[in-house]
Design an enzyme around this catalytic site. Structure first.
Site, PDB file in Angstrom:
ATOM      1  N   TYR A 116       0.848  -1.181   0.000  1.00 14.45           N
ATOM      2  CA  TYR A 116       0.000   0.000   0.000  1.00 14.45           C
ATOM      3  C   TYR A 116       0.893   1.243   0.000  1.00 14.45           C
ATOM      4  O   TYR A 116       1.840   1.341   0.778  1.00 14.45           O
ATOM      5  CB  TYR A 116      -0.907  -0.039   1.235  1.00 14.45           C
ATOM      6  CG  TYR A 116      -1.624   1.271   1.456  1.00 14.45           C
ATOM      7  CD1 TYR A 116      -2.430   1.811   0.462  1.00 14.45           C
ATOM      8  CD2 TYR A 116      -1.481   1.979   2.634  1.00 14.45           C
ATOM      9  CE1 TYR A 116      -3.064   3.027   0.639  1.00 14.45           C
ATOM     10  CE2 TYR A 116      -2.116   3.195   2.821  1.00 14.45           C
ATOM     11  CZ  TYR A 116      -2.903   3.712   1.816  1.00 14.45           C
ATOM     12  OH  TYR A 116      -3.529   4.922   1.983  1.00 14.45           O
ATOM     13  N   ASP A 189       0.460  -7.493   7.271  1.00 18.75           N
ATOM     14  CA  ASP A 189      -0.724  -6.679   6.999  1.00 18.75           C
ATOM     15  C   ASP A 189      -1.743  -7.609   6.350  1.00 18.75           C
ATOM     16  O   ASP A 189      -1.576  -8.044   5.205  1.00 18.75           O
ATOM     17  CB  ASP A 189      -0.347  -5.512   6.072  1.00 18.75           C
ATOM     18  CG  ASP A 189      -1.530  -4.570   5.827  1.00 18.75           C
ATOM     19  OD1 ASP A 189      -2.677  -5.045   5.856  1.00 18.75           O
ATOM     20  OD2 ASP A 189      -1.280  -3.377   5.568  1.00 18.75           O
ATOM     21  N   LYS A 214     -11.439  -1.458   5.621  1.00 15.01           N
ATOM     22  CA  LYS A 214     -11.703  -2.274   4.434  1.00 15.01           C
ATOM     23  C   LYS A 214     -12.705  -3.386   4.756  1.00 15.01           C
ATOM     24  O   LYS A 214     -13.812  -3.100   5.158  1.00 15.01           O
ATOM     25  CB  LYS A 214     -10.368  -2.791   3.888  1.00 15.01           C
ATOM     26  CG  LYS A 214      -9.304  -1.679   3.736  1.00 15.01           C
ATOM     27  CD  LYS A 214      -9.739  -0.617   2.767  1.00 15.01           C
ATOM     28  CE  LYS A 214      -8.835   0.581   2.568  1.00 15.01           C
ATOM     29  NZ  LYS A 214      -7.804   0.958   3.463  1.00 15.01           N
TER      30      LYS A 214
HETATM   31  C1  PLP Z   1      -3.141  -2.938   2.743  1.00 14.74           C
HETATM   32  C2  PLP Z   1      -3.396  -1.643   3.458  1.00 14.74           C
HETATM   33  N1  PLP Z   1      -2.816  -1.422   4.647  1.00 14.74           N
HETATM   34  C3  PLP Z   1      -3.011  -0.268   5.336  1.00 14.74           C
HETATM   35  C4  PLP Z   1      -3.808   0.738   4.829  1.00 14.74           C
HETATM   36  C5  PLP Z   1      -3.996   2.028   5.598  1.00 14.74           C
HETATM   37  O1  PLP Z   1      -5.232   2.030   6.246  1.00 14.74           O
HETATM   38  P1  PLP Z   1      -6.126   3.336   6.528  1.00 14.74           P
HETATM   39  O2  PLP Z   1      -6.481   3.950   5.213  1.00 14.74           O
HETATM   40  O3  PLP Z   1      -7.284   2.799   7.300  1.00 14.74           O
HETATM   41  O4  PLP Z   1      -5.282   4.259   7.357  1.00 14.74           O
HETATM   42  C6  PLP Z   1      -4.442   0.539   3.596  1.00 14.74           C
HETATM   43  C7  PLP Z   1      -5.307   1.606   3.022  1.00 14.74           C
HETATM   44  O5  PLP Z   1      -5.716   1.544   1.891  1.00 14.74           O
HETATM   45  C8  PLP Z   1      -4.224  -0.672   2.898  1.00 14.74           C
HETATM   46  O6  PLP Z   1      -4.792  -0.918   1.700  1.00 14.74           O
END
Ligand code: PLP
Length: 394
Positions: A116, A189, A214
């Site tokens: 990400y 993650d 998500k």
């Molecule tokens: C795989 C992944 N990890 C972490 C995040 C970060 O999360 P947040 O947008 O809730 O801060 C995202 C956001 O799109 C993501 O897709």
């Protein structure tokens, strides 16, 4: 801190309950005061003490703990087969708390070469300046990961699997072994897979990270993040940092996220089925150069995915045969697929990662191909989704 007076419903069941039972009951015993079946939203910042230090159920101030947040945290810990869950204001807040808890200036971390964009930005634009060095590697290549480890300096191997947006797969058990041989922690993650499809702690990982924004929230109506660990000492350290740094999930957000979590399993079944059918349709489409979906036997991570996942998830990416402008045009022409960032909710979304979610990686080693389109396949009637993509690709 949990309410000690009423044991969680799942603790009363001797045999470990199934995933969906945990999703609906873990941390969610009926409210002691009223019998409310759904955990109430405790919209309070502080708690009356029965004499100095006389806390009711351990609650003193809502940054430290709040019963609505506790319900979500206990549920997430149970779903990930962990012992301690912590809920944050966003996925990035969870990542930040984790990194400040387990790394210090002078340390080194190994990160994926596909991740990400916001996670990469955190390492490259925030933590590097703070003195945390990083090396990005292809995390499906265990030997490359081992080679990137700096003995005595590497404290974390950070993995996404499947990765965002290229849907790469990493072998969690093999990476856990490599991390532990180097005295490092393996952080996974698990946002794309969710605990319904994959449970990294059971495969040897030390900490699971989520953007609960998500699939766990699942309805595009709340931002949140979480950390889960199976290690009590590490759990205490993370809870200390959660409170010390303060990026916690508010009571309303925790409640919404928990409402989503209760239906995670049934939603994921439909997400996976729809995604598999769309991947098949794209595979046969003349305008599509490549379909990136770990459920396709030709995917390089297919065998590992079969080994460690229940099914292959709701995310599908593809590369347009006619290049970047054509990929952008598909995004613009989609009607039922909403053109938007984010993923994992009931409605289908389409996006151009290079210009949207991963724009922060442009010019970096994590830059994504311009001809790439990413789909978050929702739970609508699949024939309508197929028809929409077909018209968008024409
Ligand atoms: C795989 C992944 N990890 C972490 C995040 C970060 O999360 P947040 O947008 O809730 O801060 C995202 C956001 O799109 C993501 O897709």
């Amino acid at each position: 801190m949990s309410d000690q007076s009423d044991p969680p419903a799942h603790d009363k069941i001797v045999v470990r309950p199934g995933f969906d039972t945990l999703a609906i009951h873990a941390g969610q015993e009926a409210d002691r005061a009223t019998g409310s079946v759904v955990p109430p939203i405790y919209a309070t910042s502080t708690y009356k003490q029965d004499g100095v230090g006389g806390l009711r159920g351990g609650y003193e101030y809502s940054r430290t703990s709040n019963p609505t947040r506790t319900a979500l945290e206990q549920c997430l810990a149970a779903l990930e087969q962990g012992r301690r869950g912590l809920a944050f204001a966003s996925g990035m807040a969870a990542e930040d708390s984790l990194l400040r808890a387990v790394t210090k200036p002078g340390d080194h971390v190994v990160i994926p070469d596909d991740a990400y964009g916001g996670t990469y930005r955190l390492f490259s634009k925030v933590y590097e300046r703070w003195g945390l060095a990083y090396t990005h590697v292809k995390i499906s290549d265990i030997e490359a990961v081992r080679a990137a480890v700096r003995p005595g300096e590497t404290t974390v191997i950070w993995v996404e699997t499947p990765t965002n947006p290229l849907l790469g797969i990493a072998d969690i058990a093999a990476l856990a072994q490599a991390a532990h041989e180097a005295d490092a922690l393996l952080v996974v993650d698990n946002t794309f897979a969710t605990p319904y499809l994959q449970q990294p702690l059971a495969l040897g990982a030390d900490v699971v990270v989520h953007s609960t924004t998500k699939y766990i929230g699942g309805h595009s109506d709340v931002i949140g993040g979480a950390l889960v660990t199976g290690d009590d000492q590490l759990g205490e350290l993370l809870a200390f940092h959660q409170n010390a740094l303060g990026g916690v999930a508010g009571a309303f957000d925790a409640w919404l996220t928990l409402r989503g979590a209760r239906t995670l399993g049934v939603r994921m079944d439909r997400h996976c089925r729809n995604a598999e059918l769309l991947a098949q349709m794209l595979l046969a489409h003349p305008k599509v150069a490549e379909v990136l979906y770990p459920g396709l036997p030709a995917h390089p991570g297919y065998e590992v995915a079969v080994k460690q996942m229940r099914a292959f998830g709701g995310m599908v990416s593809f590369r347009h045969r006619d290049g970047e402008a054509a990929a952008v045009e598909v995004c613009n022409r989609a009607k039922l697929f909403t053109l938007a960032e984010s993923l994992g909710a009931v409605e289908s979304l389409i996006e151009h990662p290079g210009r949207m979610t991963h724009a922060s990686a442009v010019g970096s080693p994590l830059e994504v191909p311009g001809d790439l389109v990413r789909l978050s396949v929702g739970i609508e009637s699949v024939e309508d989704l197929i028809a929409d993509l077909e018209q968008a690709l024409q």
